[in-house]
Design a protein around this motif. Structure first.
Motif, PDB file in Angstrom:
ATOM      1  N   GLY A 102       0.795  -1.215   0.000  1.00  0.00           N
ATOM      2  CA  GLY A 102       0.000   0.000   0.000  1.00  0.00           C
ATOM      3  C   GLY A 102       0.828   1.265   0.000  1.00  0.00           C
ATOM      4  N   PRO A 103       0.252   2.393   0.418  1.00  0.00           N
ATOM      5  CA  PRO A 103       0.903   3.703   0.268  1.00  0.00           C
ATOM      6  C   PRO A 103       2.284   3.810   0.900  1.00  0.00           C
ATOM      7  N   VAL A 104       2.519   3.144   2.030  1.00  0.00           N
ATOM      8  CA  VAL A 104       3.854   3.223   2.633  1.00  0.00           C
ATOM      9  C   VAL A 104       4.890   2.593   1.702  1.00  0.00           C
ATOM     10  N   THR A 105       4.557   1.435   1.150  1.00  0.00           N
ATOM     11  CA  THR A 105       5.491   0.775   0.227  1.00  0.00           C
ATOM     12  C   THR A 105       5.598   1.539  -1.080  1.00  0.00           C
ATOM     13  N   TYR A 106       4.506   2.153  -1.542  1.00  0.00           N
ATOM     14  CA  TYR A 106       4.581   2.976  -2.748  1.00  0.00           C
ATOM     15  C   TYR A 106       5.563   4.133  -2.539  1.00  0.00           C
ATOM     16  N   GLY A 107       5.453   4.798  -1.388  1.00  0.00           N
ATOM     17  CA  GLY A 107       6.364   5.899  -1.093  1.00  0.00           C
ATOM     18  C   GLY A 107       7.802   5.438  -0.968  1.00  0.00           C
ATOM     19  N   LEU A 108       8.006   4.309  -0.301  1.00  0.00           N
ATOM     20  CA  LEU A 108       9.345   3.747  -0.179  1.00  0.00           C
ATOM     21  C   LEU A 108       9.919   3.423  -1.555  1.00  0.00           C
ATOM     22  N   SER A 109       9.082   2.931  -2.456  1.00  0.00           N
ATOM     23  CA  SER A 109       9.512   2.622  -3.816  1.00  0.00           C
ATOM     24  C   SER A 109      10.063   3.861  -4.511  1.00  0.00           C
ATOM     25  N   ALA A 110       9.363   4.978  -4.346  1.00  0.00           N
ATOM     26  CA  ALA A 110       9.794   6.217  -4.992  1.00  0.00           C
ATOM     27  C   ALA A 110      11.147   6.678  -4.469  1.00  0.00           C
ATOM     28  N   VAL A 111      11.337   6.613  -3.159  1.00  0.00           N
ATOM     29  CA  VAL A 111      12.613   7.031  -2.581  1.00  0.00           C
ATOM     30  C   VAL A 111      13.733   6.113  -3.063  1.00  0.00           C
ATOM     31  N   ASP A 112      13.463   4.815  -3.103  1.00  0.00           N
ATOM     32  CA  ASP A 112      14.468   3.859  -3.572  1.00  0.00           C
ATOM     33  C   ASP A 112      14.879   4.143  -5.018  1.00  0.00           C
ATOM     34  N   ILE A 113      13.901   4.363  -5.891  1.00  0.00           N
ATOM     35  CA  ILE A 113      14.213   4.660  -7.294  1.00  0.00           C
ATOM     36  C   ILE A 113      15.064   5.925  -7.387  1.00  0.00           C
ATOM     37  N   ALA A 114      14.707   6.937  -6.598  1.00  0.00           N
ATOM     38  CA  ALA A 114      15.474   8.191  -6.618  1.00  0.00           C
ATOM     39  C   ALA A 114      16.912   7.961  -6.162  1.00  0.00           C
ATOM     40  N   LEU A 115      17.115   7.108  -5.165  1.00  0.00           N
ATOM     41  CA  LEU A 115      18.476   6.832  -4.689  1.00  0.00           C
ATOM     42  C   LEU A 115      19.295   6.091  -5.742  1.00  0.00           C
ATOM     43  N   TRP A 116      18.659   5.200  -6.487  1.00  0.00           N
ATOM     44  CA  TRP A 116      19.378   4.534  -7.573  1.00  0.00           C
ATOM     45  C   TRP A 116      19.704   5.513  -8.701  1.00  0.00           C
ATOM     46  N   ASP A 117      18.805   6.473  -8.942  1.00  0.00           N
ATOM     47  CA  ASP A 117      19.093   7.533  -9.908  1.00  0.00           C
ATOM     48  C   ASP A 117      20.336   8.307  -9.472  1.00  0.00           C
ATOM     49  N   ILE A 118      20.409   8.619  -8.184  1.00  0.00           N
ATOM     50  CA  ILE A 118      21.579   9.312  -7.639  1.00  0.00           C
ATOM     51  C   ILE A 118      22.833   8.448  -7.772  1.00  0.00           C
TER      52      ILE A 118
END
Length: 369
Positions: A102-118
């Motif tokens: 749900g929303p907590v995992t969705y938000g965590l997904s976004a942060v993770d993708i951003a960190l891999w972008d970095i």
């Protein structure tokens, strides 16, 4: 040596309308569509490097944003931006009492993708290279909204064929609409039907003969509830219809259970729903041990799509395809920088995800909550 730490995490909700008159009747499972809602997340490091991620959107945008702002960001800010796996595990353990999806995992997904972008930007390398390499382009299929009315279905299928696609996904549970799509597409186009978890096993078996006659590449999420993996396995065994599922699976252990009971012919993890690149990349070797191809769910236009592209390019097998959402929107998150050509999508070669969102589009379509 100076540590690169997370200095700031910002949420950017977007609403991009459809072009006027372009998609009459578009819906998703009964909800009419006039715009695409999405939630982007920008992570900025102490060195000023910016990474972009995306959470599953639609009606979850507000709750996913709240999860990032109130729950996830406070744990992540000040932490080492380069230790992605350990940090994501730390957040999961701290927040697990709030649910493993749900929303907590969705938000965590976004942060993770951003960190891999970095991570890619710090290494001056595209994400796919960090994961092992990969092809310069990938085949993709057009993923349509739901139109229900057979005449409308045929019209939109014709648009995608004229655009060069030779594989199409429907979001239709009505058999008349599915038959209409096959009639318009002809026998040589690969046709996928995501029916959205509507049926019991008995109901799916009752529809099996008609579904088999359509000649689907795969039938996606036919059973309710979606975690009825034993039911999916029985449906495969009794009908021979290729089955796909996984968009609503949140953890690696659930994927392992799905694959162990032989529930699917294609497994569909979603980078913006299950934990980002970190968790998505674990599904590929797991699926390989069961000889099941990974067909990522990427019904997105932003970093969620690019995360699927890069991970699939690096880890996917010869049967892998990218889901490319077919919405005629007023603007694209990446402007003209990301295009699909005749059923193929290029893997961006810039550092990280390869492309940053167009700031003019973000400014014009940002939605204040």
């Amino acid at each position: 040596m100076t540590t690169t730490v997370i200095a700031k995490i910002e949420t950017v909700p977007l609403r991009i309308p459809f072009r006027a008159g372009s998609t009459p009747g578009a819906a998703l499972w009964g909800d009419k569509l006039s715009a695409a809602d999405s939630l982007l997340v920008k992570v900025t490091t102490s060195d000023g490097v910016e990474g972009w991620g995306e959470a599953f959107g639609y009606g979850a945008v507000d709750s996913a944003r709240l999860a990032v702002d109130e729950l996830i960001a406070p744990v992540c800010v000040g932490q080492d931006a380069t230790c992605i796996g350990p940090l994501m595990l730390k957040v999961q353990k701290k927040l697990h009492v709030l649910g493993r999806g749900g929303p907590v995992t969705y938000g965590l997904s976004a942060v993770d993708i951003a960190l891999w972008d970095i991570a890619g930007k710090l290494a001056n390398a595209p994400l796919c290279q960090l994961l092992g390499g990969g092809a310069p382009e990938l085949p993709c299929y057009a993923s349509l909204a739901c139109y229900s009315e057979p005449t409308l279905v045929r019209a939109v299928v014709r648009q995608t064929l004229d655009a060069g696609f030779q594989a199409i996904k429907l979001h239709e549970a009505d058999l008349a609409a599915i038959r209409a799509a096959r009639a318009e597409a002809g026998p040589d186009v690969e046709l996928i039907a995501d029916v959205g978890c509507p049926w019991t096993l008995a109901q799916a078996l009752a529809a099996a003969d008609e579904l088999k006659a359509v000649g689907l590449k795969f039938l996606e999420e036919p059973l309710w509830p979606p975690e009825n993996f034993n039911g999916l396995a029985e449906l495969r065994r009794m009908t021979g219809i290729p089955i796909a599922s996984g968009e609503n699976v949140s953890t690696l252990i659930e994927f392992e259970r799905m694959l162990t009971v032989q529930a699917v012919d294609y497994v569909q993890p979603s980078p913006a729903k299950m934990g980002g690149v970190t968790e998505l990349s674990k599904v590929f070797p797991l699926a390989a041990t069961h000889n099941i191809p990974v067909m990522t769910h990427s019904f997105y236009d932003g970093p969620g799509l690019l995360a699927a592209v890069h991970t699939t390019a690096a880890l996917g097998g010869p049967d892998a395809m990218i889901e490319r959402r077919w919405f005629d929107l007023e603007a694209s998150i990446y402007g003209a920088a990301l295009t699909s050509n005749s059923g193929w999508i290029s893997v961006p070669r810039g550092p990280g995800l390869g492309i940053d969102p167009d700031p003019d589009v973000l400014s014009a379509y940002r939605r204040e909550i």
